[in-house]
Design a protein around this motif. Structure first.
Motif, PDB file in Angstrom:
ATOM      1  N   ASP A  85       0.829  -1.202   0.000  1.00  0.00           N
ATOM      2  CA  ASP A  85       0.000   0.000   0.000  1.00  0.00           C
ATOM      3  C   ASP A  85       0.863   1.251   0.000  1.00  0.00           C
ATOM      4  N   LEU A  86       1.970   1.221   0.771  1.00  0.00           N
ATOM      5  CA  LEU A  86       2.853   2.383   0.824  1.00  0.00           C
ATOM      6  C   LEU A  86       3.489   2.648  -0.534  1.00  0.00           C
ATOM      7  N   VAL A  87       3.926   1.582  -1.215  1.00  0.00           N
ATOM      8  CA  VAL A  87       4.514   1.747  -2.547  1.00  0.00           C
ATOM      9  C   VAL A  87       3.487   2.341  -3.501  1.00  0.00           C
ATOM     10  N   LEU A 123      -3.304  17.516  -1.050  1.00  0.00           N
ATOM     11  CA  LEU A 123      -4.056  16.302  -1.356  1.00  0.00           C
ATOM     12  C   LEU A 123      -4.296  15.468  -0.100  1.00  0.00           C
ATOM     13  N   PHE A 124      -3.307  15.433   0.805  1.00  0.00           N
ATOM     14  CA  PHE A 124      -3.454  14.620   1.998  1.00  0.00           C
ATOM     15  C   PHE A 124      -4.470  15.214   2.981  1.00  0.00           C
ATOM     16  N   PRO A 156      -6.899   7.087  -1.663  1.00  0.00           N
ATOM     17  CA  PRO A 156      -5.520   6.763  -1.273  1.00  0.00           C
ATOM     18  C   PRO A 156      -5.158   7.294   0.110  1.00  0.00           C
ATOM     19  N   VAL A 157      -5.699   8.450   0.467  1.00  0.00           N
ATOM     20  CA  VAL A 157      -5.415   9.017   1.790  1.00  0.00           C
ATOM     21  C   VAL A 157      -6.047   8.156   2.876  1.00  0.00           C
ATOM     22  N   ARG A 158      -7.275   7.684   2.631  1.00  0.00           N
ATOM     23  CA  ARG A 158      -7.919   6.800   3.614  1.00  0.00           C
ATOM     24  C   ARG A 158      -7.153   5.494   3.749  1.00  0.00           C
ATOM     25  N   ARG A 159      -6.639   4.972   2.630  1.00  0.00           N
ATOM     26  CA  ARG A 159      -5.834   3.748   2.709  1.00  0.00           C
ATOM     27  C   ARG A 159      -4.572   3.983   3.519  1.00  0.00           C
ATOM     28  N   PHE A 160      -3.971   5.162   3.334  1.00  0.00           N
ATOM     29  CA  PHE A 160      -2.778   5.491   4.117  1.00  0.00           C
ATOM     30  C   PHE A 160      -3.078   5.489   5.608  1.00  0.00           C
ATOM     31  N   LYS A 196      -1.300   3.104   8.398  1.00  0.00           N
ATOM     32  CA  LYS A 196      -0.637   3.658   9.575  1.00  0.00           C
ATOM     33  C   LYS A 196      -1.217   3.063  10.858  1.00  0.00           C
ATOM     34  N   ALA A 197      -2.524   2.927  10.909  1.00  0.00           N
ATOM     35  CA  ALA A 197      -3.157   2.376  12.103  1.00  0.00           C
ATOM     36  C   ALA A 197      -2.736   0.927  12.329  1.00  0.00           C
ATOM     37  N   ARG A 198      -2.624   0.146  11.244  1.00  0.00           N
ATOM     38  CA  ARG A 198      -2.221  -1.259  11.389  1.00  0.00           C
ATOM     39  C   ARG A 198      -0.782  -1.367  11.887  1.00  0.00           C
ATOM     40  N   LEU A 199       0.109  -0.576  11.308  1.00  0.00           N
ATOM     41  CA  LEU A 199       1.506  -0.645  11.718  1.00  0.00           C
ATOM     42  C   LEU A 199       1.692  -0.106  13.135  1.00  0.00           C
TER      43      LEU A 199
END
Length: 446
Positions: free
Chosen positions: A164-166, A180-181, A187-191, A195-198
């Protein structure tokens, strides 16, 4: 008056996103210091070892990390990769003891054991995505050696997160990424989800160790008890611990996994070099597993790892932003200019590496190294910001490669596409499928 980017600057922006290596190679034909614009941003490509030394070593105080890494703070916070100035110096002082060579030497047996355990699942004739295997191997090594935690159960989750990061890297390098962020884009929601998972993985490790504060001699133990005696007696908060641990958790396995993936690809592409490497392994090891004590004798294996790093440097591009006027060669660099240094370009420069796209481990003998400038080959950067984990990565690369190549032969898969993906690191876009042949089967047939 609003100044709009020129058509050339817009084309450069598009090419930097879609074909960055092609753009860099085109720019490199124009000289050692090449100014160009990407959208509204003034940039310079620095393409000579002596001038790269100027940026990374001699005049390093005139530069800070580039904007892409600044944006990476959304994920990594103020970790070693993204922090600047006094904070970076303090954090590096606190972390350095965990990366001393004597301490790293104690990790060797774990590296070999993890690689052996993973390869025990493999079967003769199996077609395997070795890039995924190495992500799991290096993730588990980082977890055990640096955190005393078996993170194999987290491997699939972290692997998916890295994908996802790539995928979000293109978004991060856009000139208007900061705006954009701030928008609720997919894509921002996926980010945010990544982040929450890591964060959940890292904070779980910290909480477990806070609850049972036994000094295990690993990085996390050292950082939990570390005090900056040279400064103000600072101790790390959970947030700072999270930033440093996540930086090493990701960088400490992603880059080495990619380097080892490319090393196996080269073994499959160059059977004669693979035979030379396995002959050294058979002579030095005699069928037993490798140890740290064997490293000085595994010279060809170490040169092979170095050649994989030359041909496919995981950190293929390094960015710095000038914060003061600087002169590089005969070119004046204004503040706020982004300076690009490319290991990919240097490592494929025919002035320093004849037939640069041909694999030849003998390029890395002491005699060959002495004949070229230091910064013709710099896979781990240089100067005060040299990767703190470089000794760890070298040892891991050699020991894991020796462990696997001693037992397995790797063959190419004819219909598998091998395409470079230039994201956070240089990785194979479609993974790396290779066929396994157990060496005792091959040797027995011979």
């Amino acid at each position: 008056m609003i100044r709009f980017p020129s058509p050339v600057a817009i084309r450069n922006l598009q090419q930097l996103r879609r074909e960055p290596l092609t753009l860099l190679e085109e720019l490199a034909t124009r000289g050692d210091v090449v100014p160009f614009r990407v959208g509204p941003q003034m940039m310079m490509l620095v393409n000579h070892p002596d001038l790269i030394r100027e940026v990374l070593v001699t005049q390093h105080r005139s530069f800070v990390k580039g904007r892409v890494l600044k944006r990476a703070k959304r994920l990594l916070g103020e970790g070693l990769l993204t922090s600047e100035g006094e904070l970076h110096l303090r954090q590096r002082r606190l972390m350095q003891p965990a990366f001393h060579r004597q301490r790293i030497a104690t990790y060797g047996d774990t590296m070999v054991a993890v690689a052996e355990a993973r390869s025990a699942r493999w079967q003769d004739g199996l077609v395997l995505d070795v890039s995924r295997e190495f992500m799991a191997i290096t993730l588990q090594i980082v977890g055990i050696t640096l955190f005393s935690a078996d993170t194999e159960a987290d491997a699939d989750e972290v692997f998916a997160a890295m994908h996802d990061l790539v995928a979000m890297f293109d978004l991060a390098v856009l000139p208007f990424a900061d705006w954009l962020f701030a928008l609720p884009l997919p894509p921002v929601r996926r980010f945010q989800a990544v982040k929450a998972r890591l964060d959940a993985i890292i904070y779980r490790l910290i909480a477990q160790r806070r609850a049972n504060p036994v000094n295990r001699g690993d990085l996390l133990s050292l950082l939990l008890t570390a005090v900056d005696h040279e400064g103000d007696g600072y101790r790390m908060t959970d947030t700072q611990l999270r930033d440093e641990l996540l930086t090493i958790f990701l960088a400490g396995h992603e880059t080495t996994a990619n380097a080892l993936t490319w090393a196996l690809y080269l073994l499959a592409q160059y059977p004669s070099l693979a035979a030379h490497l396995t002959a050294e392994l058979d002579t030095v090891l005699g069928g037993r597993k490798p140890t740290v004590a064997d490293l000085p004798k595994l010279t060809y294996t170490s040169w092979f790892v170095a050649e994989a790093l030359r041909l496919y440097p995981p950190a293929w591009l390094i960015g710095r932003r000038a914060i003061a006027p600087v002169t590089l060669g005969d070119v004046r660099v204004a503040p706020d200019t982004i300076v690009l240094l490319s290991p990919w370009l240097m490592h494929h420069d025919p002035h320093f590496f004849p037939e640069p796209y041909h694999c030849d481990p003998l390029r890395h003998t002491p005699e060959a190294q002495a004949q070229r400038p230091k910064f013709a080959f710099f896979p781990f950067g240089g100067g005060p910001r040299t990767c703190i984990g470089e000794p760890f990565a070298w040892m891991e690369g050699i020991l894991v490669l020796a462990t696997l190549a001693q037992r397995w032969q790797f063959l190419p898969v004819a219909d598998h596409p091998v395409v470079l993906q230039t994201g956070i690191t240089l990785r194979p876009r479609y993974g790396m499928q290779l066929q396994l042949r157990e060496r005792r089967t091959v040797l027995g047939a011979a």
